[in-house]
Write a protein that holds these residues in place. Structure first.
Motif, PDB file in Angstrom:
ATOM      1  N   THR A   1      10.949  -0.998  41.316  1.00 21.95           N
ATOM      2  CA  THR A   1      10.914  -2.238  42.085  1.00 21.95           C
ATOM      3  C   THR A   1       9.810  -3.156  41.564  1.00 21.95           C
ATOM      4  O   THR A   1      10.021  -4.357  41.375  1.00 21.95           O
ATOM      5  N   MET A   2       8.630  -2.610  41.323  1.00 19.74           N
ATOM      6  CA  MET A   2       7.522  -3.425  40.815  1.00 19.74           C
ATOM      7  C   MET A   2       7.813  -3.926  39.407  1.00 19.74           C
ATOM      8  O   MET A   2       7.402  -5.041  39.044  1.00 19.74           O
ATOM      9  N   SER A   3       8.514  -3.153  38.609  1.00 15.37           N
ATOM     10  CA  SER A   3       8.872  -3.597  37.270  1.00 15.37           C
ATOM     11  C   SER A   3       9.851  -4.760  37.332  1.00 15.37           C
ATOM     12  O   SER A   3       9.725  -5.738  36.579  1.00 15.37           O
ATOM     13  N   ILE A   4      10.806  -4.688  38.248  1.00 19.02           N
ATOM     14  CA  ILE A   4      11.755  -5.788  38.426  1.00 19.02           C
ATOM     15  C   ILE A   4      11.029  -7.032  38.920  1.00 19.02           C
ATOM     16  O   ILE A   4      11.257  -8.150  38.425  1.00 19.02           O
ATOM     17  N   ILE A   5      10.127  -6.864  39.879  1.00 17.26           N
ATOM     18  CA  ILE A   5       9.366  -8.002  40.400  1.00 17.26           C
ATOM     19  C   ILE A   5       8.473  -8.589  39.305  1.00 17.26           C
ATOM     20  O   ILE A   5       8.273  -9.807  39.233  1.00 17.26           O
ATOM     21  N   HIS A   6       7.954  -7.733  38.419  1.00 14.19           N
ATOM     22  CA  HIS A   6       7.141  -8.204  37.294  1.00 14.19           C
ATOM     23  C   HIS A   6       7.959  -9.155  36.422  1.00 14.19           C
ATOM     24  O   HIS A   6       7.472 -10.215  36.012  1.00 14.19           O
ATOM     25  N   ARG A   7       9.195  -8.807  36.171  1.00 13.28           N
ATOM     26  CA  ARG A   7      10.065  -9.670  35.362  1.00 13.28           C
ATOM     27  C   ARG A   7      10.381 -10.973  36.101  1.00 13.28           C
ATOM     28  O   ARG A   7      10.393 -12.051  35.509  1.00 13.28           O
ATOM     29  N   ILE A   8      10.644 -10.874  37.390  1.00 17.00           N
ATOM     30  CA  ILE A   8      10.961 -12.068  38.182  1.00 17.00           C
ATOM     31  C   ILE A   8       9.761 -13.005  38.238  1.00 17.00           C
ATOM     32  O   ILE A   8       9.906 -14.222  38.083  1.00 17.00           O
ATOM     33  N   THR A   9       8.558 -12.453  38.439  1.00 23.32           N
ATOM     34  CA  THR A   9       7.364 -13.300  38.489  1.00 23.32           C
ATOM     35  C   THR A   9       7.099 -13.952  37.132  1.00 23.32           C
ATOM     36  O   THR A   9       6.589 -15.067  37.078  1.00 23.32           O
ATOM     37  N   GLY A  10       7.447 -13.252  36.052  1.00 24.85           N
ATOM     38  CA  GLY A  10       7.308 -13.857  34.727  1.00 24.85           C
ATOM     39  C   GLY A  10       8.159 -15.103  34.597  1.00 24.85           C
ATOM     40  O   GLY A  10       7.722 -16.132  34.074  1.00 24.85           O
ATOM     41  N   GLY A  11       9.400 -15.034  35.095  1.00 29.72           N
ATOM     42  CA  GLY A  11      10.268 -16.210  35.089  1.00 29.72           C
ATOM     43  C   GLY A  11       9.761 -17.296  36.013  1.00 29.72           C
ATOM     44  O   GLY A  11       9.817 -18.492  35.689  1.00 29.72           O
ATOM     45  N   ALA A  12       9.260 -16.911  37.179  1.00 30.41           N
ATOM     46  CA  ALA A  12       8.736 -17.885  38.140  1.00 30.41           C
ATOM     47  C   ALA A  12       7.510 -18.595  37.574  1.00 30.41           C
ATOM     48  O   ALA A  12       7.298 -19.786  37.842  1.00 30.41           O
ATOM     49  N   LEU A  13       6.713 -17.890  36.794  1.00 29.24           N
ATOM     50  CA  LEU A  13       5.518 -18.499  36.212  1.00 29.24           C
ATOM     51  C   LEU A  13       5.878 -19.607  35.230  1.00 29.24           C
ATOM     52  O   LEU A  13       5.128 -20.574  35.073  1.00 29.24           O
ATOM     53  N   TYR A  14       7.023 -19.475  34.592  1.00 29.45           N
ATOM     54  CA  TYR A  14       7.473 -20.529  33.690  1.00 29.45           C
ATOM     55  C   TYR A  14       7.623 -21.841  34.461  1.00 29.45           C
ATOM     56  O   TYR A  14       7.121 -22.884  34.045  1.00 29.45           O
ATOM     57  N   PHE A  15       8.313 -21.790  35.596  1.00 29.62           N
ATOM     58  CA  PHE A  15       8.529 -22.997  36.387  1.00 29.62           C
ATOM     59  C   PHE A  15       7.240 -23.463  37.068  1.00 29.62           C
ATOM     60  O   PHE A  15       7.011 -24.661  37.192  1.00 29.62           O
ATOM     61  N   GLY A  16       6.387 -22.529  37.481  1.00 28.00           N
ATOM     62  CA  GLY A  16       5.110 -22.904  38.075  1.00 28.00           C
ATOM     63  C   GLY A  16       4.203 -23.594  37.077  1.00 28.00           C
ATOM     64  O   GLY A  16       3.466 -24.527  37.426  1.00 28.00           O
ATOM     65  N   THR A  17       4.269 -23.166  35.841  1.00 32.80           N
ATOM     66  CA  THR A  17       3.462 -23.797  34.800  1.00 32.80           C
ATOM     67  C   THR A  17       3.951 -25.218  34.530  1.00 32.80           C
ATOM     68  O   THR A  17       3.151 -26.096  34.181  1.00 32.80           O
ATOM     69  N   LEU A  18       5.235 -25.457  34.728  1.00 36.51           N
ATOM     70  CA  LEU A  18       5.734 -26.833  34.632  1.00 36.51           C
ATOM     71  C   LEU A  18       5.103 -27.707  35.707  1.00 36.51           C
ATOM     72  O   LEU A  18       4.808 -28.881  35.463  1.00 36.51           O
ATOM     73  N   LEU A  19       4.868 -27.145  36.892  1.00 44.05           N
ATOM     74  CA  LEU A  19       4.186 -27.899  37.954  1.00 44.05           C
ATOM     75  C   LEU A  19       2.749 -28.233  37.553  1.00 44.05           C
ATOM     76  O   LEU A  19       2.259 -29.329  37.831  1.00 44.05           O
ATOM     77  N   VAL A  20       2.079 -27.292  36.909  1.00 43.70           N
ATOM     78  CA  VAL A  20       0.718 -27.559  36.420  1.00 43.70           C
ATOM     79  C   VAL A  20       0.758 -28.670  35.384  1.00 43.70           C
ATOM     80  O   VAL A  20      -0.094 -29.571  35.385  1.00 43.70           O
ATOM     81  N   ALA A  21       1.773 -28.638  34.512  1.00 40.79           N
ATOM     82  CA  ALA A  21       1.908 -29.685  33.500  1.00 40.79           C
ATOM     83  C   ALA A  21       2.158 -31.043  34.147  1.00 40.79           C
ATOM     84  O   ALA A  21       1.614 -32.064  33.708  1.00 40.79           O
ATOM     85  N   VAL A  22       2.969 -31.084  35.196  1.00 40.27           N
ATOM     86  CA  VAL A  22       3.215 -32.338  35.922  1.00 40.27           C
ATOM     87  C   VAL A  22       1.911 -32.861  36.514  1.00 40.27           C
ATOM     88  O   VAL A  22       1.619 -34.062  36.440  1.00 40.27           O
ATOM     89  N   TRP A  23       1.132 -31.964  37.088  1.00 41.91           N
ATOM     90  CA  TRP A  23      -0.145 -32.374  37.682  1.00 41.91           C
ATOM     91  C   TRP A  23      -1.077 -32.944  36.608  1.00 41.91           C
ATOM     92  O   TRP A  23      -1.733 -33.971  36.818  1.00 41.91           O
ATOM     93  N   LEU A  24      -1.127 -32.281  35.440  1.00 42.17           N
ATOM     94  CA  LEU A  24      -1.983 -32.773  34.353  1.00 42.17           C
ATOM     95  C   LEU A  24      -1.488 -34.113  33.811  1.00 42.17           C
ATOM     96  O   LEU A  24      -2.297 -35.000  33.498  1.00 42.17           O
ATOM     97  N   MET A  25      -0.172 -34.277  33.701  1.00 47.95           N
ATOM     98  CA  MET A  25       0.363 -35.562  33.237  1.00 47.95           C
ATOM     99  C   MET A  25       0.077 -36.664  34.253  1.00 47.95           C
ATOM    100  O   MET A  25      -0.223 -37.805  33.872  1.00 47.95           O
ATOM    101  N   ALA A  26       0.144 -36.334  35.536  1.00 48.12           N
ATOM    102  CA  ALA A  26      -0.179 -37.322  36.568  1.00 48.12           C
ATOM    103  C   ALA A  26      -1.647 -37.700  36.497  1.00 48.12           C
ATOM    104  O   ALA A  26      -2.009 -38.867  36.688  1.00 48.12           O
ATOM    105  N   ALA A  27      -2.507 -36.717  36.209  1.00 47.59           N
ATOM    106  CA  ALA A  27      -3.939 -37.000  36.091  1.00 47.59           C
ATOM    107  C   ALA A  27      -4.219 -37.893  34.884  1.00 47.59           C
ATOM    108  O   ALA A  27      -5.161 -38.690  34.904  1.00 47.59           O
ATOM    109  N   ALA A  28      -3.389 -37.772  33.850  1.00 50.28           N
ATOM    110  CA  ALA A  28      -3.589 -38.580  32.646  1.00 50.28           C
ATOM    111  C   ALA A  28      -2.955 -39.960  32.759  1.00 50.28           C
ATOM    112  O   ALA A  28      -3.185 -40.813  31.908  1.00 50.28           O
ATOM    113  N   SER A  29      -2.140 -40.162  33.797  1.00 53.43           N
ATOM    114  CA  SER A  29      -1.491 -41.468  33.947  1.00 53.43           C
ATOM    115  C   SER A  29      -2.227 -42.296  34.997  1.00 53.43           C
ATOM    116  O   SER A  29      -3.450 -42.290  35.035  1.00 53.43           O
ATOM    117  N   SER A  30      -1.506 -42.976  35.850  1.00 53.64           N
ATOM    118  CA  SER A  30      -2.126 -43.894  36.810  1.00 53.64           C
ATOM    119  C   SER A  30      -2.665 -43.172  38.048  1.00 53.64           C
ATOM    120  O   SER A  30      -2.274 -42.049  38.349  1.00 53.64           O
TER     121      SER A  30
END
Length: 139
Positions: free
Chosen positions: A31-60
Motif C-alpha cells: 500500500t505504501m509503495s502504491i501511495i509512493h508512486r501516486i504521490t510522485g505523480g501528484a508532485l509533478y502537478f504540485g510543482t506546476l503550482l510552484v512554477a505558477v507562483w514563481l511566474m506570478a512573482a516575476a510578473s505584475s
C-alpha cells in the motif's frame, strides 16, 4: 447420475466468483509503495503550482496578488496542504527504499514497521511544517 440444468445453475450461483477478494488484505508495504508512486505523480502537478507562483512573482503585482489570493483560499490551502503531505510522504518513501537498497530492513515485520513509520512521519512532518508556517506568519 447427471444433474439437471437447474441444479447446475444453482451450484454455480452459490460459489463466489472471486473468493480471494473477500479474504485478501494488501500488506502495508504494498500500500505504501502504491501511495509512493501516486504521490510522485501528484508532485509533478504540485510543482506546476510552484512554477505558477514563481511566474506570478516575476510578473505584475496584480497577478501575484491574485495567485496569492487563490493559494490563500480554503481550496488553495487544502491543495497546498496535500502537496506538502505528498512531498513529505514521497521523501520518506524514498528514504525507505534507500534503506532497503542497502539490504537492511527487508524482514517482513521490520519492513511493515518502516512502512507505518513512513505514513506517521509524513503526517507529523506535514503538521509541523504548517504549524511553523503559521507561526512565522503570525497568524
Amino acid at each position: 447420475m447427471s444433474k439437471s440444468p437447474a441444479t447446475r445453475a444453482t451450484a454455480r450461483r452459490e460459489r463466489p466468483l472471486s473468493p480471494h477478494l473477500s479474504v485478501y488484505r494488501p500488506p502495508v508495504t504494498m500500500t505504501m509503495s502504491i501511495i509512493h508512486r501516486i504521490t510522485g505523480g501528484a508532485l509533478y502537478f504540485g510543482t506546476l503550482l510552484v512554477a505558477v507562483w514563481l511566474m506570478a512573482a516575476a510578473s505584475s503585482q496584480a497577478t501575484f496578488d491574485w495567485v496569492n489570493w487563490a493559494f490563500g483560499s480554503w481550496l488553495g490551502r487544502l491543495v497546498l496542504f496535500g502537496y506538502t503531505w505528498a512531498l513529505m510522504h514521497h521523501m520518506l518513501g524514498g528514504v525507505r527504499h534507500l534503506v532497503w537498497d542497502t539490504g537492511a530492513g527487508l524482514e517482513k515485520h521490520t519492513a511493515s514497521k518502516i512502512a507505518w513509520a513512513t505514513l506517521a512521519g509524513s503526517i507529523v512532518l506535514t503538521l509541523l511544517i504548517w504549524i511553523a508556517g503559521y507561526m512565522a506568519r503570525g497568524a
